[in-house]
Design an enzyme around this catalytic site. Sequence first.
Site, mmCIF file in Angstrom:
data_model
loop_
_atom_site.group_PDB
_atom_site.id
_atom_site.type_symbol
_atom_site.label_atom_id
_atom_site.label_comp_id
_atom_site.label_asym_id
_atom_site.label_seq_id
_atom_site.Cartn_x
_atom_site.Cartn_y
_atom_site.Cartn_z
ATOM 1 N N ARG A 232 0.723 -1.077 -0.100
ATOM 2 C CA ARG A 232 -0.052 -0.032 0.151
ATOM 3 C C ARG A 232 0.957 1.191 0.030
ATOM 4 N NH1 ARG A 232 -3.894 -2.075 -2.215
ATOM 5 N NH2 ARG A 232 -5.225 -3.382 -1.185
ATOM 6 N N GLU B 243 1.882 1.567 -3.489
ATOM 7 C CA GLU B 243 0.971 1.938 -4.224
ATOM 8 C C GLU B 243 0.586 3.547 -3.915
ATOM 9 O OE1 GLU B 243 -3.851 0.701 -4.754
ATOM 10 O OE2 GLU B 243 -3.129 0.762 -2.709
ATOM 11 N N SER C 85 15.063 15.115 1.314
ATOM 12 C CA SER C 85 16.322 14.042 1.862
ATOM 13 C C SER C 85 15.517 12.876 2.532
ATOM 14 C CB SER C 85 17.153 15.001 2.799
ATOM 15 O OG SER C 85 18.033 13.885 3.189
#
Length: 147
Positions: free
Chosen positions: A88, A91, A114
């Site tokens: 997830r 995703e 960063s």
Amino acid sequence: MTKTTMTAAILAAKTEKKVTWTDIAQAAGLSEVFTTSACLGDNALDADEAGRVADYLGLGEEVAAALTVYADKGANAPTVSKEPLQYRFQELIYVYGPTLKAIIEEKFGPGIMSAIDFTMSVERIADPKGDRVGITMSGKFLGYKKW
């Protein structure tokens, strides 16, 4: 001792002692996220921090030494994780990555956030429709150099 063996020893001790990542982080004197990452092999601690973690968990000097070895960050990560929570997050980057990039560049100019000069925290947020996960990330902006 390898990072993999170190992590297995830490996880076994964590389970045996019935402690949380927060407990271990408090013993280390560091954040929960960073300490957990080090214990899972993706970051390194200095000798004092590593010693505190190993002592807290009742583990030997081999584990403390392994905690100080610089990590190959993400070395154990598969190309596409099959673990649902990790997938997830991938995703999320697939769907919102271009949006985050566009907004960051609009506000800061061309560059990156960063992951070295970086902090992250995770919190549980009560919600009547079901508790929510709050994740706060803060990374230094690094503008691209022109030459």
